[in-house]
Design a protein around this motif. Sequence first.
Motif: not given
Length: 84
Positions: A23-27
Amino acid sequence: MAPVDYLTDVSLPVATYERTHRCAVCGRTSSDREEVESELPPVTLCPGHSAQYRSDWLMLGWCNGHYAEALKRCPVHNCVVEPL
Ligand SMILES: [Zn+2]
Ligand SMILES: [Zn+2]
């Protein structure tokens, strides 16, 4: 030069390649991909952030070669991420 998603290593075999999507936001590891309205490649988002992105709660940006949440500071590059 086309931007490269450094969070996705395309040189790996397919099975590993899919596992390394994050995920680009939370990994968090995820296989969910969202198309973006630009020249950029699809972005990988976890189910939670994918839902937020679709409902316009989440704004994505493009940092130095990777997606991140827009207007937040990238911990890797230590810069504020520009919105798409
Ligand atoms: Zn996420
Ligand atoms: Zn960055």
